[in-house]
Design a protein around this motif. Structure first.
Motif, PDB file in Angstrom:
ATOM      1  N   LYS A   1      74.627  27.126  28.058  1.00 45.28           N
ATOM      2  CA  LYS A   1      74.207  27.240  26.541  1.00 45.28           C
ATOM      3  C   LYS A   1      74.892  28.294  26.585  1.00 45.28           C
ATOM      4  O   LYS A   1      74.918  28.271  25.130  1.00 45.28           O
ATOM      5  N   ASP A   2      73.985  29.332  26.239  1.00 45.76           N
ATOM      6  CA  ASP A   2      74.696  31.186  26.762  1.00 45.76           C
ATOM      7  C   ASP A   2      75.324  31.750  28.022  1.00 45.76           C
ATOM      8  O   ASP A   2      74.734  31.692  28.975  1.00 45.76           O
ATOM      9  N   TRP A   3      76.649  31.878  27.780  1.00 50.41           N
ATOM     10  CA  TRP A   3      76.747  32.512  28.686  1.00 50.41           C
ATOM     11  C   TRP A   3      77.545  34.421  28.646  1.00 50.41           C
ATOM     12  O   TRP A   3      77.309  34.801  26.944  1.00 50.41           O
TER      13      TRP A   3
ATOM     14  N   TYR B   1      88.399  36.510  36.471  1.00 54.33           N
ATOM     15  CA  TYR B   1      87.542  36.287  35.781  1.00 54.33           C
ATOM     16  C   TYR B   1      86.171  35.537  35.917  1.00 54.33           C
ATOM     17  O   TYR B   1      86.266  34.776  36.829  1.00 54.33           O
ATOM     18  N   ARG B   2      85.386  35.548  34.962  1.00 48.33           N
ATOM     19  CA  ARG B   2      84.069  34.982  35.164  1.00 48.33           C
ATOM     20  C   ARG B   2      83.553  34.285  34.037  1.00 48.33           C
ATOM     21  O   ARG B   2      83.383  34.550  33.628  1.00 48.33           O
ATOM     22  N   ILE B   3      82.688  33.684  34.123  1.00 46.23           N
ATOM     23  CA  ILE B   3      81.915  32.808  33.216  1.00 46.23           C
ATOM     24  C   ILE B   3      80.313  33.062  33.899  1.00 46.23           C
ATOM     25  O   ILE B   3      80.052  32.473  35.327  1.00 46.23           O
ATOM     26  N   ASN B   4      79.497  34.418  33.009  1.00 46.05           N
ATOM     27  CA  ASN B   4      77.630  34.417  33.743  1.00 46.05           C
ATOM     28  C   ASN B   4      76.936  33.719  33.244  1.00 46.05           C
ATOM     29  O   ASN B   4      77.028  33.866  31.748  1.00 46.05           O
ATOM     30  N   ILE B   5      76.648  32.780  33.215  1.00 49.41           N
ATOM     31  CA  ILE B   5      76.006  31.525  32.804  1.00 49.41           C
ATOM     32  C   ILE B   5      74.158  32.359  32.672  1.00 49.41           C
ATOM     33  O   ILE B   5      73.478  31.994  33.674  1.00 49.41           O
ATOM     34  N   THR B   6      74.313  32.354  32.075  1.00 49.16           N
ATOM     35  CA  THR B   6      72.216  33.181  31.784  1.00 49.16           C
ATOM     36  C   THR B   6      71.556  31.924  31.173  1.00 49.16           C
ATOM     37  O   THR B   6      70.413  32.220  31.136  1.00 49.16           O
ATOM     38  N   ALA B   7      71.850  30.640  30.380  1.00 50.90           N
ATOM     39  CA  ALA B   7      71.219  30.185  30.705  1.00 50.90           C
ATOM     40  C   ALA B   7      71.728  28.494  30.087  1.00 50.90           C
ATOM     41  O   ALA B   7      72.688  28.345  29.828  1.00 50.90           O
ATOM     42  N   ASN B   8      71.374  27.145  30.101  1.00 52.01           N
ATOM     43  CA  ASN B   8      71.918  25.930  30.190  1.00 52.01           C
ATOM     44  C   ASN B   8      70.792  24.740  29.066  1.00 52.01           C
ATOM     45  O   ASN B   8      70.302  25.951  28.303  1.00 52.01           O
ATOM     46  N   ASN B   9      70.662  23.933  29.173  1.00 53.33           N
ATOM     47  CA  ASN B   9      70.649  23.408  27.560  1.00 53.33           C
ATOM     48  C   ASN B   9      69.177  22.931  28.684  1.00 53.33           C
ATOM     49  O   ASN B   9      69.221  21.261  27.911  1.00 53.33           O
ATOM     50  N   GLY B  10      68.376  22.928  29.506  1.00 56.87           N
ATOM     51  CA  GLY B  10      67.310  22.655  29.425  1.00 56.87           C
ATOM     52  C   GLY B  10      67.148  21.817  30.996  1.00 56.87           C
ATOM     53  O   GLY B  10      65.958  21.758  31.350  1.00 56.87           O
ATOM     54  N   ASP B  11      67.912  21.578  31.771  1.00 55.77           N
ATOM     55  CA  ASP B  11      67.879  21.317  32.991  1.00 55.77           C
ATOM     56  C   ASP B  11      67.069  22.371  33.888  1.00 55.77           C
ATOM     57  O   ASP B  11      67.990  23.306  34.163  1.00 55.77           O
ATOM     58  N   THR B  12      66.349  21.856  34.723  1.00 54.17           N
ATOM     59  CA  THR B  12      65.737  22.940  35.154  1.00 54.17           C
ATOM     60  C   THR B  12      66.288  23.290  36.402  1.00 54.17           C
ATOM     61  O   THR B  12      65.836  24.160  37.424  1.00 54.17           O
ATOM     62  N   ALA B  13      67.126  22.185  37.106  1.00 52.15           N
ATOM     63  CA  ALA B  13      67.436  22.000  38.587  1.00 52.15           C
ATOM     64  C   ALA B  13      69.571  22.691  38.588  1.00 52.15           C
ATOM     65  O   ALA B  13      69.407  22.994  39.499  1.00 52.15           O
ATOM     66  N   SER B  14      69.775  22.203  37.643  1.00 48.44           N
ATOM     67  CA  SER B  14      71.306  22.421  38.169  1.00 48.44           C
ATOM     68  C   SER B  14      71.768  22.436  36.113  1.00 48.44           C
ATOM     69  O   SER B  14      71.181  22.445  35.366  1.00 48.44           O
ATOM     70  N   THR B  15      73.497  23.101  36.824  1.00 43.42           N
ATOM     71  CA  THR B  15      73.982  23.652  35.687  1.00 43.42           C
ATOM     72  C   THR B  15      75.516  22.759  35.728  1.00 43.42           C
ATOM     73  O   THR B  15      75.840  23.024  37.614  1.00 43.42           O
ATOM     74  N   ALA B  16      76.942  22.502  34.925  1.00 44.42           N
ATOM     75  CA  ALA B  16      77.281  20.992  35.088  1.00 44.42           C
ATOM     76  C   ALA B  16      78.269  22.284  34.419  1.00 44.42           C
ATOM     77  O   ALA B  16      77.785  22.255  33.268  1.00 44.42           O
ATOM     78  N   LEU B  17      79.787  21.621  34.370  1.00 44.73           N
ATOM     79  CA  LEU B  17      80.694  21.742  33.828  1.00 44.73           C
ATOM     80  C   LEU B  17      82.128  21.304  34.578  1.00 44.73           C
ATOM     81  O   LEU B  17      82.249  21.492  35.709  1.00 44.73           O
TER      82      LEU B  17
END
Length: 805
Positions: free
Chosen positions: A735-737, A779-795
């Motif tokens: 969501k945020d990065w 290069y990197r993507i630093n994800i500071t929030a996802n869209n609500g899952d409290t356990a995992s982030t995915a792309l």
């Protein structure tokens, strides 16, 4: 067994049903080649061995499949298999997939155990199955043909354990069991559009394996000639017969025709060139529609239905195999722009089969098949004979003046077995066609009708085909005493037309023993909606002409026709300025804009015009174009252009076609290859799944925030990056990065920041520009929030795009 590659000798075929339309091989067949050759396989193996992506990712999926294991347990064989009703169908499907998977595993690994297992499954079915039945048998045979034929061909051509006896056994299985089931409806009587294309694909691939020149001649002729299923089941802008039905069936037709075309290419026969490279147009139209780019449509259809509206599921997610085949055929081999296919291939998942059809280079060649002998037509101004059929009274007449035929006729009806009305006709010897636009129909009855007719005789009840416009603003098609797929339900059918008054274009065409009925809103966009076969002795002469029925016998119906053309006409009609092309499609190539338009009836040339402003003024950039396509190579990337086309003949020039605009672009190159990935959990294998160029895999990180990093091994200036959502659930989407660059892997510069990003769909690509970032190695993507899952982030994929030559 050694690999034999014998170049095909092409010659004009002569089959009883469709004379003079095929190309066959005089000296041999290429095995393997249905459609992968040993050269294709060797290239794929080298890519997998090198770990190149996405081929390695596709192979990993193949390797992990349960049907790819040498320990796979056969689900069959069974003596009988059927589809609709389904009997032993899934065991047959599973085992055919296993033959395909295991034969490929043999080639990639060199492990005989895989080849032995594939061999044993195939031979078991070949020696036990005696029937494949059901009303939809051709659907499975077409869907699975490249698997069971392709697997058998790989074994035959590359495995030393394969014997001549094995070849004979499989040939007999194909010839006696599967080939008859590929078209259970009889000679040329295929189901509509995708169904018939599937049948052709199955027949063509099995004909190649069986070294059956006669059958392959017939398949090539049917593919190139039968307008309700083959390459002619399309229009100039690339719509297929099933395009307006739904995208899944449209894809089935596209995949079948492209897979067959590729197998024919490997036998030295180029049908990709047919109809102004029609399969390229079809692939681009399919990709453009499903990439949700603004895309006009034209009324079109099949023997199943004539569609005057587009209610399909645009944005459908499939098509990777077909688009890979078409991209390889045109973009790679022939150097043609295919921008919408290329755009779609950037994000489409790569699976255990589609990677087999991804190409970077292909120098193979094939010869174009002989020119199609489709019957030509010219105008007719005199010489039609008059006859009243079925006790029609009073006597009807026909006359011509100033480009218009006026026909008066009575008669109770011409529908089903009823055969009445007035017929103004000409005798045709051999193949022929008749075209007319019905202009007016006198309102003697709501069922009064006028159109075109072909008959095998002039007596009432003779076998005939009619395409008649009615006062109900429909076209009635009728083929009594002809063999018709679908029987009277198809042979007697009323179609809606794209008009508000009873006026439309109709056509009948005889090739060999087949008569095809067509409808069109403009005289070029012909949809084959009915097809019938003349059984028994083939008449040398048939009768073609204009038919009128008042549906109120005793009262004459006066109807008028324009643009009447027939094979062998006198060409005496005055010239008419052609209508503007019905639609135009422009595509965003690299320093080029490919254009396609629906051609205009009677046009002999086209002029292409361009502007940098919507609505003009336009400047002519090409004139004297004789096809329905042109590529503008005099453009600058990044600039928006507006195009229109006019049609011309000796009578004059049309108005402008509808305008289409496009911005050509130089595509950036994804440079995230050959380097190394890691993430905040120091899991290189997991991180690597985001850089395997395959959206079918995903980086799944065990926290709601985290970072994903890629080391290029050298510096690059990334101008754009892409994030593709994963296939699982939306709450795991980033969501945020911050998107960051570094030259030491420790100190990071933020190049872009995003917040509140939402991915509405699974496997949805989003692209973000990087302005003035400079060159970096990491290069990197630093994800500071996802869209609500409290356990995992995915792309699924993180793409790093830079400018390359």
């Amino acid at each position: 067994m050694g690999i034999r590659h014998i170049l095909a000798t092409l010659f004009l075929a002569s089959t009883a049903a469709l004379p003079g339309h095929g190309a066959a091989q005089g000296t041999g067949f290429t095995h393997p080649g249905t459609p992968l050759t040993v050269s294709d396989l060797a290239t794929l193996k080298s890519y997998v061995d090198q770990g190149r992506q996405p081929w390695k990712s596709g192979y990993d999926q193949l390797k992990a499949d349960g049907k790819s294991q040498s320990t796979y347990v056969m689900a069959g064989p069974f003596a009988t298999v059927s589809r609709s009703p389904d009997v032993n169908l899934w065991p047959w499907r599973n085992d055919m997939i296993a033959v395909w998977n295991l034969s490929r595993m043999w080639y990639f690994t060199g492990n005989d155990a895989y080849a032995k297992k594939a061999h044993d499954i195939l031979i078991a079915w070949a020696t036990n199955q005696t029937a494949f039945s059901g009303s939809e048998s051709m659907l499975d045979l077409g869907d699975y043909a490249y698997r069971f034929v392709g697997g058998a061909d790989i074994l035959r051509g590359t495995w030393s354990g394969w014997t001549a006896s094995d070849t004979a056994t499989v040939k007999a299985y194909f010839a006696n069991v599967l080939i008859p089931a590929s078209n259970p409806y009889g000679e040329n009587m295929f189901g509509a559009a995708n169904k018939g294309a599937l049948a052709l694909n199955a027949l063509g691939l099995m004909a190649i394996f069986n070294d059956d020149t006669a059958l392959l001649d017939q398949v090539v002729a049917q593919t190139r000639t039968l307008a309700h299923i083959g390459l002619r089941s399309s229009n100039d802008i690339g719509m297929l017969g099933d395009s307006l039905r739904d995208q899944g069936h449209a894809h089935g037709q596209l995949l079948s025709l492209s897979m067959l075309a590729e197998a024919l290419w490997k036998q030295g026969i180029d049908v990709y060139a047919d109809l102004d490279e029609r399969l390229l147009a079809a692939g681009e139209y399919f990709a453009r529609v499903n990439e949700l780019a603004p895309t006009p449509f034209l009324p079109f259809g099949t023997t199943d239905a004539y569609y005057i509206a587009d209610n399909t599921n645009r944005g459908w997610g499939g098509g990777n195999i077909a688009l890979n085949v078409i991209h390889g055929a045109y973009a790679v081999r022939k150097g043609r722009p295919a921008p919408y296919i290329a755009q779609r291939r950037l994000w489409m998942p790569v699976d255990s089969t589609s990677f087999m059809f991804m190409k970077e280079v292909d120098t193979s060649t094939a010869a174009p098949a002989p020119a199609l002998a489709i019957p030509a037509t010219v105008s007719i101004t005199s010489g039609l004979n008059d006859i009243d059929i079925g006790n029609s009274t009073p006597t009807g007449t026909s006359s011509y003046a100033n480009g218009t035929w006026t026909v008066k006729g009575a008669g109770a009806d011409s529908w089903g077995t009823a055969d009445g009305g007035h017929f103004a006709y000409k005798a045709l010897t051999g193949d022929g066609a008749i075209i007319a636009k019905v202009e007016t129909i006198q309102n003697t009855s709501p069922y009064a009708k006028a159109g075109v007719m072909m008959r095998t005789g002039l007596a009432q009840g003779a076998a005939r085909a009619t395409m008649l416009v009615t006062n109900q603003v429909k076209v009635e098609q009728n083929m009594p005493n002809l063999a018709v797929y679908g029987g009277t339900n198809y042979g007697n059918k009323a179609l809606p037309i794209a008009n508000t008054v009873p006026s439309y274009w109709v056509k009948l065409e005889r090739i060999g023993n087949m008569i095809t009925g067509y409808v069109s809103p403009d005289g070029t966009n012909w949809a084959a909606t009915d097809v019938g076969r003349i059984d028994g002795t083939l008449p040398a002469t048939i009768y073609a002409g204009l038919a009128v029925v008042s549906h109120a016998n005793g009262t004459l119906n006066t109807s008028t026709f324009s643009n009447v053309q027939v094979t062998g006409g006198n060409g005496g009609a005055p010239g008419v300025i052609p209508a503007a092309p019905a639609t135009l499609l422009a595509e965003p190539g690299d320093g080029a804009v490919p254009l396609r338009w629906q051609q205009s009836f009677g046009a002999t040339s086209y002029t292409v015009k361009r502007s940098t402003f919507s609505g003009g003024p336009y400047t002519t950039i090409a004139s004297g174009v004789t096809d329905g396509s042109y590529t503008d190579n005099s453009v600058s990337n990044g600039m928006t252009y507006y195009y229109t086309v006019t049609a011309a003949n000796t009578a004059g020039t049309s108005a402008n076609s509808p305008e289409d605009s496009v911005t050509p672009v130089h595509p950036l190159t994804n440079v995230a290859t050959g380097g190394s990935a890691t993430d905040g959990a120091n899991n290189a294998a997991n991180a690597g799944l985001a850089f395997d160029r395959n959206s079918a895999t995903k980086w799944l990180y065990g926290a709601p925030t985290g970072w994903l990093k890629y080391d290029l091994g050298h510096t690059e200036t990334v101008l754009r990056y892409t994030v593709i959502s994963a296939s699982d659930v939306a709450p795991r989407d980033p969501k945020d990065w911050q998107f960051q660059g570094s030259n030491d892997g420790t100190t990071w510069t933020t190049l872009d920041a995003q917040s509140n990003q939402v991915f509405a769909n699974r496997l949805q690509p989003k692209s973000y520009p990087v302005a003035g970032g400079g060159a970096y190695r990491w290069y990197r993507i630093n994800i500071t929030a996802n869209n609500g899952d409290t356990a995992s982030t995915a792309l699924s994929e993180l793409g790093l795009f830079a400018a390359k030559p």
